[in-house]
Design a protein around this motif. Structure first.
Motif, PDB file in Angstrom:
ATOM      1  N   UNK A   1       0.834  -1.212   0.000  1.00 48.54           N
ATOM      2  CA  UNK A   1       0.000   0.000   0.000  1.00 48.54           C
ATOM      3  C   UNK A   1       0.863   1.255   0.000  1.00 48.54           C
ATOM      4  N   UNK A   2       1.981   1.222   0.709  1.00 52.88           N
ATOM      5  CA  UNK A   2       2.877   2.375   0.748  1.00 52.88           C
ATOM      6  C   UNK A   2       3.441   2.678  -0.635  1.00 52.88           C
ATOM      7  N   UNK A   3       3.696   1.622  -1.424  1.00 54.81           N
ATOM      8  CA  UNK A   3       4.247   1.800  -2.764  1.00 54.81           C
ATOM      9  C   UNK A   3       3.178   2.238  -3.753  1.00 54.81           C
ATOM     10  N   UNK A   4       1.989   1.621  -3.684  1.00 52.99           N
ATOM     11  CA  UNK A   4       0.974   1.817  -4.731  1.00 52.99           C
ATOM     12  C   UNK A   4      -0.158   2.754  -4.331  1.00 52.99           C
ATOM     13  N   UNK A   5      -0.425   2.882  -3.036  1.00 48.20           N
ATOM     14  CA  UNK A   5      -1.595   3.625  -2.543  1.00 48.20           C
ATOM     15  C   UNK A   5      -2.884   3.064  -3.131  1.00 48.20           C
ATOM     16  N   UNK A   6      -2.932   1.746  -3.335  1.00 49.54           N
ATOM     17  CA  UNK A   6      -4.079   1.087  -3.953  1.00 49.54           C
ATOM     18  C   UNK A   6      -4.522  -0.090  -3.096  1.00 49.54           C
ATOM     19  N   UNK A   7      -5.788  -0.092  -2.681  1.00 45.41           N
ATOM     20  CA  UNK A   7      -6.314  -1.232  -1.938  1.00 45.41           C
ATOM     21  C   UNK A   7      -6.451  -2.455  -2.842  1.00 45.41           C
ATOM     22  N   UNK A   8      -6.671  -2.222  -4.146  1.00 47.16           N
ATOM     23  CA  UNK A   8      -6.724  -3.345  -5.079  1.00 47.16           C
ATOM     24  C   UNK A   8      -5.379  -4.066  -5.124  1.00 47.16           C
ATOM     25  N   UNK A   9      -4.304  -3.292  -5.133  1.00 45.79           N
ATOM     26  CA  UNK A   9      -2.964  -3.890  -5.149  1.00 45.79           C
ATOM     27  C   UNK A   9      -2.720  -4.698  -3.879  1.00 45.79           C
ATOM     28  N   UNK A  10      -3.236  -4.215  -2.748  1.00 42.95           N
ATOM     29  CA  UNK A  10      -3.101  -4.968  -1.499  1.00 42.95           C
ATOM     30  C   UNK A  10      -3.915  -6.265  -1.580  1.00 42.95           C
ATOM     31  N   UNK A  11      -5.102  -6.181  -2.187  1.00 46.56           N
ATOM     32  CA  UNK A  11      -5.923  -7.380  -2.351  1.00 46.56           C
ATOM     33  C   UNK A  11      -5.250  -8.440  -3.203  1.00 46.56           C
ATOM     34  N   UNK A  12      -4.433  -8.008  -4.171  1.00 47.59           N
ATOM     35  CA  UNK A  12      -3.731  -8.967  -5.011  1.00 47.59           C
ATOM     36  C   UNK A  12      -2.727  -9.803  -4.223  1.00 47.59           C
ATOM     37  N   UNK A  13      -2.273  -9.291  -3.069  1.00 51.95           N
ATOM     38  CA  UNK A  13      -1.354 -10.078  -2.238  1.00 51.95           C
ATOM     39  C   UNK A  13      -2.006 -11.406  -1.864  1.00 51.95           C
ATOM     40  N   UNK A  14      -3.279 -11.360  -1.484  1.00 47.48           N
ATOM     41  CA  UNK A  14      -3.994 -12.581  -1.138  1.00 47.48           C
ATOM     42  C   UNK A  14      -4.127 -13.526  -2.312  1.00 47.48           C
ATOM     43  N   UNK A  15      -4.367 -12.982  -3.510  1.00 45.60           N
ATOM     44  CA  UNK A  15      -4.496 -13.809  -4.699  1.00 45.60           C
ATOM     45  C   UNK A  15      -3.175 -14.491  -5.039  1.00 45.60           C
ATOM     46  N   UNK A  16      -2.079 -13.741  -4.972  1.00 50.00           N
ATOM     47  CA  UNK A  16      -0.767 -14.321  -5.272  1.00 50.00           C
ATOM     48  C   UNK A  16      -0.369 -15.371  -4.234  1.00 50.00           C
ATOM     49  N   UNK A  17      -0.968 -15.328  -3.073  1.00 52.24           N
ATOM     50  CA  UNK A  17      -0.717 -16.351  -2.061  1.00 52.24           C
ATOM     51  C   UNK A  17      -1.641 -17.549  -2.244  1.00 52.24           C
ATOM     52  N   UNK A  18      -2.903 -17.298  -2.566  1.00 47.97           N
ATOM     53  CA  UNK A  18      -3.901 -18.365  -2.639  1.00 47.97           C
ATOM     54  C   UNK A  18      -3.637 -19.326  -3.788  1.00 47.97           C
ATOM     55  N   UNK A  19      -3.375 -18.795  -4.972  1.00 49.92           N
ATOM     56  CA  UNK A  19      -3.244 -19.649  -6.158  1.00 49.92           C
ATOM     57  C   UNK A  19      -2.124 -20.685  -5.993  1.00 49.92           C
ATOM     58  N   UNK A  20      -0.902 -20.290  -5.603  1.00 44.84           N
ATOM     59  CA  UNK A  20       0.131 -21.324  -5.405  1.00 44.84           C
ATOM     60  C   UNK A  20      -0.197 -22.283  -4.262  1.00 44.84           C
ATOM     61  N   UNK A  21      -0.857 -21.774  -3.219  1.00 44.43           N
ATOM     62  CA  UNK A  21      -1.181 -22.625  -2.082  1.00 44.43           C
ATOM     63  C   UNK A  21      -2.131 -23.738  -2.501  1.00 44.43           C
ATOM     64  N   UNK A  22      -3.138 -23.388  -3.298  1.00 44.53           N
ATOM     65  CA  UNK A  22      -4.087 -24.396  -3.772  1.00 44.53           C
ATOM     66  C   UNK A  22      -3.433 -25.307  -4.805  1.00 44.53           C
ATOM     67  N   UNK A  23      -2.680 -24.707  -5.748  1.00 45.09           N
ATOM     68  CA  UNK A  23      -2.084 -25.491  -6.826  1.00 45.09           C
ATOM     69  C   UNK A  23      -1.043 -26.476  -6.319  1.00 45.09           C
ATOM     70  N   UNK A  24      -0.235 -26.050  -5.352  1.00 41.73           N
ATOM     71  CA  UNK A  24       0.852 -26.901  -4.872  1.00 41.73           C
ATOM     72  C   UNK A  24       0.488 -27.672  -3.615  1.00 41.73           C
ATOM     73  N   UNK A  25      -0.676 -27.388  -3.007  1.00 44.97           N
ATOM     74  CA  UNK A  25      -1.052 -28.113  -1.799  1.00 44.97           C
ATOM     75  C   UNK A  25      -1.200 -29.603  -2.047  1.00 44.97           C
ATOM     76  N   UNK A  26      -1.933 -29.964  -3.103  1.00 43.62           N
ATOM     77  CA  UNK A  26      -2.117 -31.373  -3.435  1.00 43.62           C
ATOM     78  C   UNK A  26      -0.789 -32.014  -3.829  1.00 43.62           C
ATOM     79  N   UNK A  27       0.004 -31.297  -4.618  1.00 47.29           N
ATOM     80  CA  UNK A  27       1.295 -31.825  -5.045  1.00 47.29           C
ATOM     81  C   UNK A  27       2.232 -32.018  -3.850  1.00 47.29           C
TER      82      UNK A  27
END
Length: 425
Positions: free
Chosen positions: A59-85
């Protein structure tokens, strides 16, 4: 053994005194589990610090709440994709070594964040990349670490161990962000990241001291596949019901996405009210772990899960009807406590009823459910609330959770009869 050879009980301690607080027996009886628990607790708190620090820095870099929300997405996708593996890998190799390698990767990534912050390297895509790689390490580490526990403790101590593990996770969610905010405020992002990197040494030391943790039976790479684990789960109704029951709570009755709207519309509050609503289930979950001593006496684990998930749905439904903030916080805390009870018995059933060579893959499925279910619940709650209202969504979701759980219990009646003394998957 003769009567005179039996050890006597302490005179000042009643034989059948009910236990209220968390059962610390696993910490006393297994030095390996004790090291692992303390190491994981410290590491979880460090990770909670980093999670908050990354959000603040983005948020300090972008001043965007959308950019902060993307942090969760970048965490969720690998967690789900690699969890089973990651679960499949944990069923083929030495779990101790896999835990060491994946935890070392997380420590190196935290050190990279600290180095970037010290160097003034402020690029949001660098932070997104580190978050994604950290999620990969976590997805590989968690199944291996969870599959180790039944090898360190006898089955009767697993409910107590899982309650203690729930306290570790909840402490990371509560204490980590609070410390992270203080440290970032006083010493900057680099200090929070550096402390997190150092905190991993406790977990690494604990795993280093463990014995070899290869699966009980040698499993070839082709056999230890994700599909093999899913086929196993498809033929084991009791284990399958542990996931279905969690879906009822986390997808159908998960009001977290509505907290900002609810804080304003129901309580006339602001961001601080939203924070209180978000913290209440976590506090309830922590109390559920602290006062978990009674859980070791429960043998009907399936029935306990049904009661706990039913309590979650009922508490959420009542929360949707109240307009008193403190009463609402109370029912959210009750829901969080019920969720901890459900998690303890669901995890115990997977650890005891599943064969050792399948535990990694089932823990991988567990990660996907735990990570993906609440996100689907957020999407469902937000969509339904747009079409109806927050009241209809929250209360209706709680009622739907209880009804869906009842239908599942009627369909698979054996789940309520599951006995920990004769575990049947």
């Amino acid at each position: 053994m003769t009567e005179t050879a039996r050890p006597s009980l302490p005179r000042n301690r009643p034989r059948n005194r009910p236990r209220i607080l968390a059962d610390l027996t696993p910490l006393r009886t297994s030095v390996h589990y004790r090291r692992l628990w303390f190491g994981n607790t410290i590491s979880w708190i460090g990770q909670g610090m980093t999670t908050l620090a990354i959000s603040l820095q983005v948020y300090d870099i972008t001043r965007s709440t959308f950019a902060v929300g993307l942090v969760g997405l970048f965490s969720l996708v690998p967690l789900v994709a690699f969890g089973l593996y990651g679960g499949a890998v944990a069923d083929t190799v030495d779990r101790r070594r896999l835990g060491l390698v994946s935890a070392s990767g997380s420590a190196v990534l935290s050190a990279a964040l600290a180095a970037g912050a010290f160097a003034g390297f402020e690029h949001v895509w660098f932070l997104y990349g580190v978050v994604a790689l950290q999620a990969v390490c976590a997805a590989v580490n968690s199944p291996a670490r969870s599959a180790m526990i039944p090898r360190l403790l006898p089955p009767e101590q697993l409910p107590a161990a899982n309650a203690l593990n729930s306290m570790t996770t909840t402490s990371g969610f509560l204490v980590g962000p609070m410390l992270g905010g203080l440290i970032v405020g006083f010493a900057g992002y680099q200090s929070a990241y550096f402390i997190d990197a150092v905190a991993f040494s406790a977990s690494l030391y604990a795993m280093w001291r463990l014995p070899s943790m290869r699966p009980d039976r040698a499993v070839g790479a082709k056999k230890a596949s994700v599909l093999e684990g899913l086929r196993f789960l498809a033929t084991r109704p009791n284990l399958r019901m542990t996931f279905f029951s969690d879906f009822c709570a986390m997808i159908v009755a998960h009001p977290r996405a509505l907290f900002p709207a609810v804080a304003v519309a129901w309580y006339g509050g602001d961001a601080r009210t939203t924070g209180m609503l978000a913290a209440a289930p976590a506090l309830g979950a922590l109390l559920g772990g602290v006062f978990s001593g009674w859980q070791g006496r429960i043998r009907r684990h399936g029935l306990a899960i049904l009661f706990a998930v039913g309590a979650w749905g009922t508490a959420i439904a009542v929360f949707g009807l109240t307009r008193n903030l403190w009463l609402g916080l109370f029912f959210l805390a009750v829901a969080g406590c019920a969720d901890t009870v459900s998690m303890v018995f669901r995890n115990t059933m997977m650890q005891v009823a599943a064969p050792d060579e399948m535990r990694g893959r089932l823990q991988g499925v567990f990660i996907v459910v735990v990570a993906g279910g609440p996100r689907l619940g957020d999407f469902l709650a937000g969509s339904v609330a747009d079409l109806t209202s927050p009241t209809v969504t929250v209360t209706g979701g709680g009622i739907a959770c209880v009804l869906a759980l009842g239908l599942l219990a009627l369909r698979w009646r054996g789940f309520a009869r599951y006995d920990a003394r004769n575990p049947t998957p």
